[in-house]
Write an enzyme that holds these catalytic residues in place. Structure first.
Site, PDB file in Angstrom:
ATOM      1  N   LYS A  19      -9.037  -8.133  22.298  1.00  0.00           N
ATOM      2  CA  LYS A  19      -8.399  -9.416  22.208  1.00  0.00           C
ATOM      3  C   LYS A  19      -7.636  -9.791  23.707  1.00  0.00           C
ATOM      4  O   LYS A  19      -8.023 -10.615  23.499  1.00  0.00           O
ATOM      5  CB  LYS A  19      -7.546  -8.738  21.195  1.00  0.00           C
TER       6      LYS A  19
ATOM      7  N   ARG B  29       1.670  -6.382  12.781  1.00  0.00           N
ATOM      8  CA  ARG B  29       1.350  -5.356  12.799  1.00  0.00           C
ATOM      9  C   ARG B  29       1.360  -4.673  11.432  1.00  0.00           C
ATOM     10  O   ARG B  29       0.433  -3.883  10.958  1.00  0.00           O
ATOM     11  CB  ARG B  29       0.709  -4.770  14.227  1.00  0.00           C
TER      12      ARG B  29
ATOM     13  N   ARG C 214      -9.529   2.095  30.097  1.00  0.00           N
ATOM     14  CA  ARG C 214      -9.745   1.110  30.384  1.00  0.00           C
ATOM     15  C   ARG C 214      -8.501   0.742  31.157  1.00  0.00           C
ATOM     16  O   ARG C 214      -7.870   1.957  31.603  1.00  0.00           O
ATOM     17  CB  ARG C 214      -8.667   0.566  29.366  1.00  0.00           C
TER      18      ARG C 214
ATOM     19  N   ARG D 217      -3.340   3.160  31.014  1.00  0.00           N
ATOM     20  CA  ARG D 217      -1.865   3.153  29.997  1.00  0.00           C
ATOM     21  C   ARG D 217      -1.778   5.022  29.446  1.00  0.00           C
ATOM     22  O   ARG D 217      -2.973   5.222  29.240  1.00  0.00           O
ATOM     23  CB  ARG D 217      -1.991   2.183  28.770  1.00  0.00           C
TER      24      ARG D 217
ATOM     25  N   ARG E 184      -3.288   5.854  16.974  1.00  0.00           N
ATOM     26  CA  ARG E 184      -3.022   4.594  17.458  1.00  0.00           C
ATOM     27  C   ARG E 184      -3.978   3.472  16.434  1.00  0.00           C
ATOM     28  O   ARG E 184      -3.996   2.918  15.688  1.00  0.00           O
ATOM     29  CB  ARG E 184      -2.977   3.870  18.639  1.00  0.00           C
TER      30      ARG E 184
HETATM   31  P1  ADP Z   1      -7.341  -4.828  23.070  1.00  0.00           P
HETATM   32  O1  ADP Z   1      -6.410  -6.080  23.497  1.00  0.00           O
HETATM   33  O2  ADP Z   1      -7.969  -5.130  21.575  1.00  0.00           O
HETATM   34  O3  ADP Z   1      -6.663  -3.562  22.887  1.00  0.00           O
HETATM   35  P2  ADP Z   1      -8.850  -5.322  25.366  1.00  0.00           P
HETATM   36  O4  ADP Z   1      -9.249  -6.470  25.625  1.00  0.00           O
HETATM   37  O5  ADP Z   1      -7.858  -3.994  26.442  1.00  0.00           O
HETATM   38  O6  ADP Z   1      -8.504  -4.487  24.128  1.00  0.00           O
HETATM   39  O7  ADP Z   1     -10.205  -4.229  25.791  1.00  0.00           O
HETATM   40  C1  ADP Z   1     -10.432  -2.806  25.997  1.00  0.00           C
HETATM   41  C2  ADP Z   1     -10.913  -2.714  26.240  1.00  0.00           C
HETATM   42  O8  ADP Z   1     -12.491  -2.624  26.407  1.00  0.00           O
HETATM   43  C3  ADP Z   1     -10.909  -2.245  27.832  1.00  0.00           C
HETATM   44  O9  ADP Z   1     -11.042  -2.104  29.120  1.00  0.00           O
HETATM   45  C4  ADP Z   1     -11.896  -3.637  28.129  1.00  0.00           C
HETATM   46  O10 ADP Z   1     -12.597  -4.339  29.991  1.00  0.00           O
HETATM   47  C5  ADP Z   1     -13.611  -3.338  27.488  1.00  0.00           C
HETATM   48  N1  ADP Z   1     -13.848  -4.715  26.817  1.00  0.00           N
HETATM   49  C6  ADP Z   1     -13.639  -5.292  26.757  1.00  0.00           C
HETATM   50  N2  ADP Z   1     -14.578  -6.089  26.056  1.00  0.00           N
HETATM   51  C7  ADP Z   1     -15.302  -5.568  25.417  1.00  0.00           C
HETATM   52  C8  ADP Z   1     -17.374  -5.883  25.610  1.00  0.00           C
HETATM   53  N3  ADP Z   1     -17.570  -7.455  24.717  1.00  0.00           N
HETATM   54  N4  ADP Z   1     -17.308  -4.672  25.731  1.00  0.00           N
HETATM   55  C9  ADP Z   1     -17.402  -4.216  26.213  1.00  0.00           C
HETATM   56  N5  ADP Z   1     -16.012  -3.754  27.224  1.00  0.00           N
HETATM   57  C10 ADP Z   1     -14.981  -4.764  26.627  1.00  0.00           C
HETATM   58  P1  ADP Z   2      -3.716  -2.467  21.854  1.00  0.00           P
HETATM   59  O1  ADP Z   2      -4.020  -4.109  21.651  1.00  0.00           O
HETATM   60  O2  ADP Z   2      -4.902  -1.902  23.061  1.00  0.00           O
HETATM   61  O3  ADP Z   2      -3.472  -1.665  20.596  1.00  0.00           O
HETATM   62  P2  ADP Z   2      -0.756  -3.602  22.674  1.00  0.00           P
HETATM   63  O4  ADP Z   2      -1.033  -3.925  23.905  1.00  0.00           O
HETATM   64  O5  ADP Z   2      -0.679  -4.740  21.780  1.00  0.00           O
HETATM   65  O6  ADP Z   2      -1.804  -2.167  22.134  1.00  0.00           O
HETATM   66  O7  ADP Z   2       0.658  -2.589  22.342  1.00  0.00           O
HETATM   67  C1  ADP Z   2       0.802  -1.765  22.805  1.00  0.00           C
HETATM   68  C2  ADP Z   2       1.979  -0.559  21.764  1.00  0.00           C
HETATM   69  O8  ADP Z   2       2.796  -1.815  22.058  1.00  0.00           O
HETATM   70  C3  ADP Z   2       1.794  -0.675  20.760  1.00  0.00           C
HETATM   71  O9  ADP Z   2       1.032   0.380  20.800  1.00  0.00           O
HETATM   72  C4  ADP Z   2       3.145  -0.825  19.464  1.00  0.00           C
HETATM   73  O10 ADP Z   2       3.899   0.510  20.351  1.00  0.00           O
HETATM   74  C5  ADP Z   2       3.695  -1.710  21.236  1.00  0.00           C
HETATM   75  N1  ADP Z   2       3.629  -3.500  20.149  1.00  0.00           N
HETATM   76  C6  ADP Z   2       3.003  -3.943  20.162  1.00  0.00           C
HETATM   77  N2  ADP Z   2       2.876  -5.523  19.282  1.00  0.00           N
HETATM   78  C7  ADP Z   2       3.268  -4.972  17.970  1.00  0.00           C
HETATM   79  C8  ADP Z   2       4.162  -5.085  17.043  1.00  0.00           C
HETATM   80  N3  ADP Z   2       3.337  -6.214  16.024  1.00  0.00           N
HETATM   81  N4  ADP Z   2       4.628  -4.194  16.362  1.00  0.00           N
HETATM   82  C9  ADP Z   2       4.891  -3.247  16.544  1.00  0.00           C
HETATM   83  N5  ADP Z   2       4.934  -3.020  17.362  1.00  0.00           N
HETATM   84  C10 ADP Z   2       3.900  -3.840  18.974  1.00  0.00           C
END
Ligand code: ADP
Ligand code: ADP
Length: 220
Positions: A13, A88, A123, A156, A167
């Site tokens: 995302k 969420r 990541r 992170r 998570r």
């Molecule tokens: P999210 O916001 O859904 O948690 P991220 O965009 O932060 O996910 O991506 C999670 C990890 O996966 C990051 O280290 C990113 O560089 C990697 N990543 C994202 N898209 C791809 C893909 N299509 N193929 C391989 N790795 C990816």
């Molecule tokens: P990822 O896409 O890797 O799961 P995010 O960066 O979106 O992580 O979120 C990181 C953390 O921020 C979550 O694990 C939670 O603690 C908090 N968070 C983000 N968005 C929300 C939400 N909509 N409701 C509750 N907690 C949230």
């Protein structure tokens, strides 16, 4: 265009959303980035959420709903927005509905569980901008440094293996049921039901970006 981008942690995302929002000419609202910026700034909000975020739990609905309703009331959201990380929970989804915030598209990024673990544990992020890299799949030009600023990248705290599992479990229990909720809006007779798109999030970053663009009718 008012879009919700759904997907488990690690589905891409954050990687896709900045470019997508730019192409659609709408503001990106990423709750995780907003909360992490507050933690970094040691603001009262940041102090309140730091421990919960590091443990991998969700912050309270009450807090996040207030934050989001205030953000969505800003003038730049009048022509649309891209939500990454919200809603969420069912309470959060209801807050949109109850406040007559209509969503045009719900886009779900679908990625195999085994890929999610590898993605999250490798990541790397630039804490100030939220730019995301991966040690193997999307390495920065210079090891450990952000491409644009040259500043150090960090891992992170919630990307350690144990917290990643937690998570993912929370996602399956609390957030995944929302996919059925949004898919079934039309059948329930909701005249303002969003269009639901499932997009394959496996494959390289460029491929996924093209699939998203095609699905939403936005040129790359
Ligand atoms: P999210 O916001 O859904 O948690 P991220 O965009 O932060 O996910 O991506 C999670 C990890 O996966 C990051 O280290 C990113 O560089 C990697 N990543 C994202 N898209 C791809 C893909 N299509 N193929 C391989 N790795 C990816
Ligand atoms: P990822 O896409 O890797 O799961 P995010 O960066 O979106 O992580 O979120 C990181 C953390 O921020 C979550 O694990 C939670 O603690 C908090 N968070 C983000 N968005 C929300 C939400 N909509 N409701 C509750 N907690 C949230």
């Amino acid at each position: 265009m008012r879009i919700i981008l759904f997907g488990p942690p690690g589905s891409g995302k954050g990687t896709q959303s900045a470019y997508l929002a730019m192409r659609a000419k709408i503001p990106l609202i990423a709750t995780g980035d907003t909360l992490r910026a507050a933690v970094l700034a040691k603001s009262p909000l940041g102090c309140q959420v730091k421990r919960v975020m590091e443990s991998g739990e969700l912050v309270s609905d009450q807090l996040i709903v207030k934050l989001m309703l205030e953000r969505l009331a800003q003038p730049d959201c009048r022509r649309g927005f891209l939500l990454d990380g919200f809603p969420r929970t069912r309470v959060q989804a209801n807050s949109l509905k109850d406040n007559n915030i209509v969503i045009d598209y719900v886009v779900e990024l679908v990625v195999a569980q085994s890929s999610l673990l590898k993605r999250l544990t490798g990541r790397l992020v630039h804490p100030v901008s939220g730019r995301v890299y991966h040690a193997e799949y999307n390495p920065p030009k210079r090891q450990g440094l952000d491409n644009l600023t040259g500043e150090p990248l960090i891992k992170r705290k919630d990307d350690c293996e144990e917290t990643v599992y937690k998570r993912l479990q929370i996602y399956h229990k609390q957030t995944e049921p929302l996919t059925a909720y949004y898919q079934n809006c039309r059948q329930r007779g909701d005249a303002q039901a969003p269009c639901y798109l499932r997009v394959d999030g496996d494959g390289d970053i460029e491929q996924v970006s093209q699939r998203l663009g095609r699905g939403l009718g936005i040129a790359n």
